[in-house]
Design an enzyme around this catalytic site. Structure first.
Site, PDB file in Angstrom:
ATOM      1  N   ARG A 179      -4.372  -4.696  -7.269  1.00  0.00           N
ATOM      2  CA  ARG A 179      -3.161  -4.366  -8.022  1.00  0.00           C
ATOM      3  C   ARG A 179      -2.499  -5.652  -8.514  1.00  0.00           C
ATOM      4  O   ARG A 179      -1.958  -6.413  -7.724  1.00  0.00           O
ATOM      5  CB  ARG A 179      -2.180  -3.563  -7.162  1.00  0.00           C
ATOM      6  N   ASP A 465       7.643  -2.681   1.866  1.00  0.00           N
ATOM      7  CA  ASP A 465       7.394  -3.623   0.778  1.00  0.00           C
ATOM      8  C   ASP A 465       8.616  -3.616  -0.145  1.00  0.00           C
ATOM      9  O   ASP A 465       9.674  -3.091   0.210  1.00  0.00           O
ATOM     10  CB  ASP A 465       6.074  -3.330   0.060  1.00  0.00           C
TER      11      ASP A 465
END
Length: 564
Positions: A179, A465
């Site tokens: 990603r 996150d």
């Protein structure tokens, strides 16, 4: 520049990266990094930047225009101009065999030990993250590229000196998806024609350039590399990625449609563009994913000027809320209709080693969540910790048995009638002071870790996150802006600056008590507190917390003159 060299000092000696014209590297020189930052790889990234920078700028300008419309009272919805794409029957390219079974995917940053453990974890896929689980310092980004290259070359190992243990790859590993960062994030350590490179093109470009051949040989069975694409808001952004992929395939001399990507549907505007996003990436798609934490963040951000759409405490905004269930159901229906994977959301729990009862209760929550996903028709799910993989895999295998996915088996025709109103329905629940406190406590601690180089942070038995910090920030901001009543506490206090200041002060005291004074003084808690509190009380809401915070981790190294 002097003959295409860009010198930077290293350990008292004259060392430098060799760069093509128009490229300037301001990050620290390192021999390992130089294996990534080769002249040819830099030229590939620079060519991508030059070809697509105007498209990226246009897409970001259109985001601003959409935000202005929402702030003036408009609601996001399906675009009448693209109704033919939604209504016509078409499918994406067949799923490559190497990406057919994705029942459980583990995600995490690209540090060396994590890469080895995740590839060895027993998950079907490891999504190696340059985005929300990574603090994008020069060291983290370049080390991450080195680690992924070593992993695909089969040479990666890690010696943990504390445990005196050497980590190496098993024979059987997870499939690697990468990603890159979102369109909005710059890479300030690499200038191309005098301006920072797009972070996503840096992450994609170096990884693709160095690894496409090894990936296709060892992992992709002739396909790949495979990617996850974040933070998309409109199909025009998918179209740019499709063009990037086509250019990369042409440069590498590999077949069109080799590169495959799963798009995270993690912004509210994107849920109305799912067919269009898949259509733009038709040859390169392997599905969509429910990025649910960022999706909640986006709901608040999209409706920042809509006081009638305030969220309850974020812990109450789960997948059983009508707008969240509608989003998941429509994503499954859309993906399976178009012949690709519909991936479920994150299980953020981490094992609670010192409390077996609490650990079993947490695992039961995970099982329940995954059972809901697989029964709804999801083809796979995410886990943040290797300890969750067996439980997640068991749930999916029990329902799906030997099938690699549910693309053909579960069509979800019932979800065809989901409306704009379903997708926008205001969630139910109450607001409490504890919700305000949790947002503040988690937001500050996450940001302190991020400023210190860690983007994946264990807090209160959850792996957090950037998405969690973003929800915490925007919810605090919205509650303060509208001085909302804390209607779940029984005393009806309103969220005003005085209350917030007191909460910040008291939560900082609690953080110090929890982490210990020594760690608190050495860590970046005070800097994090200033940034977080400023963003929560700002007259206008910043689009991303990480854009301001990024300025605190950019470290430019002084240039020195190359020796001729």
């Amino acid at each position: 520049m002097d003959q295409g060299t860009h010198p930077t000092p290293a350990a008292g000696t004259e060392s430098y990266y060799v760069v093509p014209d128009g490229v300037d590297i301001l990050g620290r020189y390192d021999e390992e990094f130089a294996k990534i930052l080769t002249k040819d790889a830099l030229k590939f990234v620079a060519d991508l930047q030059r070809e697509f920078r105007s498209d990226i700028k246009y897409a970001l300008e259109r985001r601003k225009e959409a935000k202005k419309r929402y702030n003036e009272g408009a609601l996001p919805g399906f675009d009448p101009a693209t109704s033919h794409i939604r209504e016509e029957e078409w499918v994406c390219a067949p799923v490559p065999p190497a990406a057919a079974d994705r029942k459980v995917e583990i995600t995490g940053p690209v540090d060396r030990k994590m890469v080895i453990n995740a590839l060895n974890s027993g998950a079907k896929v490891f999504m190696a993250d340059f985005e929300d689980a990574l603090s994008p310092s020069w060291e983290n980004l370049m080390s991450g590229q080195v680690n992924l290259k070593d992993a695909l070359d089969g040479t990666i190992s890690f010696h943990d000196k504390v445990r005196n243990r050497v980590y190496k790859l098993n024979q059987q590993t997870a499939k690697l998806f990468v990603r890159p960062r979102g369109w909005h994030l710059p890479e300030a350590h690499i200038l191309i024609d005098g301006e920072p490179a797009a972070g996503c093109l840096v992450d994609f470009g170096f990884y693709f350039y160095h690894n496409h051949s090894a990936f296709r040989r060892t992992q992709g069975a002739g396909f790949g590399p495979f990617f996850y694409l974040p933070k998309m808001e409109h199909s025009r952004e998918a179209k740019i990625w499709n063009s990037v992929f086509e250019k990369a395939e042409n440069v590498a001399g590999i077949e069109r449609g080799s590169i495959r990507a799963t798009v995270l549907i993690e912004t509210l505007p994107a849920v109305f563009q799912m067919n269009e996003i898949l259509y733009e990436l038709k040859e390169h798609s392997v599905g969509l994913n429910c990025g649910r934490w960022d999706y909640i963040f986006s709901y608040v951000k999209t409706f920042q000027a809509h006081p009638d759409r305030l969220l309850p405490d974020r812990v109450q905004v789960g997948m059983t809320q009508h707008f969240m269930k509608s989003y998941s159901d429509l994503l499954i229906r859309t993906c399976h209709r178009r012949g690709v994977h519909a991936m479920g959301g994150m299980a953020a729990q981490i094992p609670i080693k010192d409390d077996p009862v609490a650990n079993e209760a947490a695992l039961e929550l995970v099982r329940k969540d995954k059972l809901r996903e697989v029964k709804a028709g999801h083809d796979g799910t995410w886990a943040a910790h290797p300890g969750l993989i067996p439980a997640c895999m068991e749930v999916f295998n029990n329902i799906m048995s030997n099938a690699p996915n549910q693309i053909e088996a579960v069509k979800r025709e019932d979800a065809a009638n989901i409306t704009e109103q379903d997708l926008l329905q205001i969630p139910v629940g109450v607001r409490t002071e504890e919700g305000l406190r949790l947002n503040t406590r988690v937001g500050i601690q996450y940001l302190a870790a991020w400023l210190s180089g860690s983007g994946c942070v264990p807090l209160y038995n959850l792996m957090e996150d950037a998405a969690t910090a973003e929800i915490s920030r925007v919810q605090n901001w919205q509650w303060l802006k509208y001085e909302v009543e804390l209607n779940g506490d029984g005393h009806g206090e309103k969220v005003k600056k005085e209350l917030f200041d007191r909460v910040v002060e008291e939560e900082m005291g609690r953080i110090e008590k929890e982490v210990g004074t020594e760690k608190f003084e050495k860590g970046k808690y005070k800097e994090a507190c200033k940034i977080f509190a400023r963003q929560c009380t700002s007259p206008t809401l910043d689009d991303f917390l990480t854009l301001e915070a990024y300025n605190y981790i950019v470290l430019h190294h002084p240039k020195v003159k190359a020796l001729n």
